[in-house]
Design an enzyme around this catalytic site. Structure first.
Site, PDB file in Angstrom:
ATOM      1  N   HIS A  48       0.850  -1.197   0.000  1.00 50.90           N
ATOM      2  CA  HIS A  48       0.000   0.000   0.000  1.00 50.90           C
ATOM      3  C   HIS A  48       0.883   1.243   0.000  1.00 50.90           C
ATOM      4  O   HIS A  48       2.084   1.145   0.230  1.00 50.90           O
ATOM      5  CB  HIS A  48      -0.900   0.020   1.248  1.00 50.90           C
ATOM      6  CG  HIS A  48      -0.121   0.211   2.498  1.00 50.90           C
ATOM      7  ND1 HIS A  48       0.526  -0.831   3.152  1.00 50.90           N
ATOM      8  CD2 HIS A  48       0.168   1.329   3.217  1.00 50.90           C
ATOM      9  CE1 HIS A  48       1.170  -0.357   4.209  1.00 50.90           C
ATOM     10  NE2 HIS A  48       0.968   0.948   4.278  1.00 50.90           N
ATOM     11  N   HIS A 130       5.503   6.730  -1.094  1.00 54.38           N
ATOM     12  CA  HIS A 130       6.322   5.562  -1.391  1.00 54.38           C
ATOM     13  C   HIS A 130       5.548   4.304  -1.010  1.00 54.38           C
ATOM     14  O   HIS A 130       4.627   4.354  -0.200  1.00 54.38           O
ATOM     15  CB  HIS A 130       7.660   5.608  -0.639  1.00 54.38           C
ATOM     16  CG  HIS A 130       7.506   5.527   0.836  1.00 54.38           C
ATOM     17  ND1 HIS A 130       7.169   6.630   1.610  1.00 54.38           N
ATOM     18  CD2 HIS A 130       7.608   4.482   1.690  1.00 54.38           C
ATOM     19  CE1 HIS A 130       7.092   6.266   2.871  1.00 54.38           C
ATOM     20  NE2 HIS A 130       7.345   4.962   2.950  1.00 54.38           N
TER      21      HIS A 130
END
Length: 192
Positions: A48, A130
């Site tokens: 995720h 990120h």
């Protein structure tokens, strides 16, 4: 959280949660990165992009998170993850974007502002999108351009619960909001 959940508090975060197609592309990118970087790889089901980490949240505060997410008006977008990075300071191997799309920045900033106004304490560092691929990473290089970038069509964000167990962390999306029309997706669970 789902009806019947007797938890007094839970460890929560808001995130971009990939669908099956995006998850498959992310796993393929992870396999490419694994040729030159090493670490304890994150389970595919846990991949995720965090938007806001909330930490341990008392049950009575969960509706405040929902109100903040309900108020966000951001269109869907494509997030292109085109590089792998090794962050030696915290031992993270992650995928990053050479250029974050403006709607992603707006989403993260809007959530952060709303959550802070609602009394949540968030990380003070600037948001840097990120996707963590591995923890306790090792690498002789700090960056790798992906030969095939992952172009992930993002049309929702999710409230996710993190539970720690013997097998490591398990992440479970509890509620999801569509970005283009910013409404809770039917059947995605209910927090309030």
């Amino acid at each position: 959280m789902p009806a019947g959940n007797s938890a007094i508090s839970a460890r929560l975060f808001l995130a971009l949660w990939p669908d099956g197609e995006a998850r498959a592309a992310l796993c393929a990118a992870r396999d490419v990165v694994a040729r030159t970087m090493a670490g304890q790889w994150v389970k595919p089901d846990n991949l995720h992009v965090t938007l806001a980490f909330l930490g341990e949240v008392a049950q009575e505060r969960w509706p405040g998170i929902v109100r903040v997410a309900d108020a966000i008006k951001v269109p869907s977008f494509t997030l292109t993850l085109d590089r792998a990075e090794f962050w030696p300071r915290n031992g993270i191997v992650c995928l990053g974007a050479g250029q974050a799309p403006q709607p992603l920045s707006d989403l993260a900033q809007g959530l952060a502002q709303g959550l802070k106004q609602a009394g949540f304490i968030l990380d003070q560092r600037p948001y840097r999108p990120h996707l963590t691929l591995a923890r306790k990473g090792r690498s002789g290089r700090t960056a790798l351009v992906l030969p095939e970038p992952v172009a992930w069509r993002v049309d929702a964000c999710s409230l996710v619960e993190s539970r720690l167990g013997r097998e490591g962390a398990t992440y479970t999306p509890r509620q999801t909001w569509r970005l283009q029309n910013v409404e809770a997706i039917p059947g995605s669970g209910s927090v309030g």
